[in-house]
Write an enzyme that holds these catalytic residues in place. Structure first.
Site, PDB file in Angstrom:
ATOM      1  N   ASP A 243      -5.576  -4.926  11.614  1.00  0.00           N
ATOM      2  CA  ASP A 243      -5.004  -3.583  11.612  1.00  0.00           C
ATOM      3  C   ASP A 243      -5.219  -2.972  12.990  1.00  0.00           C
ATOM      4  O   ASP A 243      -5.929  -3.550  13.828  1.00  0.00           O
ATOM      5  CB  ASP A 243      -5.665  -2.722  10.528  1.00  0.00           C
TER       6      ASP A 243
ATOM      7  N   LYS B 225       0.849  -1.189   0.000  1.00  0.00           N
ATOM      8  CA  LYS B 225       0.000   0.000   0.000  1.00  0.00           C
ATOM      9  C   LYS B 225       0.878   1.229   0.000  1.00  0.00           C
ATOM     10  O   LYS B 225       1.871   1.308   0.724  1.00  0.00           O
ATOM     11  CB  LYS B 225      -0.905   0.026   1.235  1.00  0.00           C
TER      12      LYS B 225
END
Length: 329
Positions: A231, A206
């Site tokens: 996350d 990312k």
């Protein structure tokens, strides 16, 4: 243990987390007054003596419908100052969510390092110790503070939950970006130990610039596996959605999203309504008023009250938090 010298304040009276912690601790919340003036100023003071007391102040530094994150930070600073002036022996800040954790380094010329500035403000106001849950960048959190700082993780709560619903399935843990690989690996090891089987790992590349997310290559084998994308927080949900799309393309059998802090900023309908996810799992670390409307079978909220209560109990008694963190798991 002598609890006569223990005071526990919860500045967000509308948030049930403070009451839940007090219930698990078996100790009532201490009384305080908060007064708002017509011009927008305010004051906050304890309504009982804190002289020579071991004081704990609970506050999640996050915005809601009524107050901005800066409002909450300012109110906390003023209250800590009032406690210090009232001769509290020790002031421990219990911050389930610590604001500005994502601005922990300079990524552009003359960028502010706000994580460090927040630490300096809290210490200057009179904080003796800080306790938080799943800091965005653990190294930056430890480096920002000079006072003692404690760190808890929701990892074992998440492990307990997923171990209860994953039965003899092939499992893979996925980090939605490179920065979360260490967090995902700790979770993977703990889950593998609990399940008594091998759990694979993977990560998605990312890149973020000016709020735009790019990248989509997945490293690892997740085909025909139950995938847990782990996350530290869910904000708009863009990162989680993007990772889930990649996992679906790579043949995941089922996809779960998990994060400690469910901020759910902006329009989260796309995330909560996405057919990509079997379930989304978060904790109640932030204000209950932030909870979005979602089907009960889609959004699972785990309570951190027992964990935080046990941490307060141990800190007050001079104990260790290592077992709560699960360092050996």
């Amino acid at each position: 243990m002598n609890r006569t010298d223990l005071c526990l304040f919860a500045l967000d009276e509308a948030d049930p987390l403070g009451r839940d912690i007090a219930q698990h601790l078996g100790h009532p919340l201490s009384r305080h007054e908060e007064r708002r003036f017509e011009d927008g100023e305010h004051k906050c003071r304890p309504l009982e003596s804190v002289r020579d007391k071991d004081v704990y102040v609970l506050q999640s530094l996050v915005a809601d419908r009524e107050l901005s994150v800066n409002d909450r930070l300012c109110r906390l600073l003023f209250f800590v100052g009032a406690l210090a002036d009232a001769s509290a022996a020790r002031i421990t800040l219990v911050l389930p969510y610590l604001c500005y954790g994502r601005k922990d380094r300079q990524t552009k010329d003359r960028d502010p390092v706000i994580t460090r500035y927040v630490a300096q403000l809290l210490e200057t106001a009179g904080a003796s110790r800080v306790l938080t849950l799943d800091a965005h960048n653990l190294a930056a959190y430890h480096n920002a503070f000079r006072c003692p700082r404690e760190h808890l993780e929701s990892r074992l709560l998440m492990v307990d939950y997923f171990a209860s619903i994953l039965d003899d399935e092939a499992v893979a843990v996925v980090s939605p970006d490179v920065g979360g690989i260490k967090r995902a690996e700790r979770f993977r090891r703990s889950l593998a130990n609990r399940l008594g089987q091998e759990v694979d790992n993977a990560f998605v590349e990312k890149y973020r610039s000016e709020g735009q997310i790019t990248g989509g290559t997945l490293a690892g084998d997740i085909q025909d596996k139950a995938v847990i994308i782990i996350d530290d927080l869910i904000s708009t949900g863009g990162t989680l959605l993007r990772a889930a799309e990649v996992c679906q393309q790579q043949g995941a059998q089922s996809i779960y999203g998990a994060a400690s802090h469910g901020l759910f900023t902006g329009d989260t309908n796309e995330l909560l309504g996405s057919p990509l996810f079997d379930r989304l799992v978060v904790t109640d670390s932030v204000l209950a008023s932030r909870r979005p409307a979602a089907p009960q079978d889609r959004l699972v909220i785990l309570s951190v009250a027992p964990l935080l209560a046990e941490a307060v109990e141990r800190l007050h008694g001079g104990g260790s938090l290592s077992e709560l963190v699960g360092l050996d798991d």
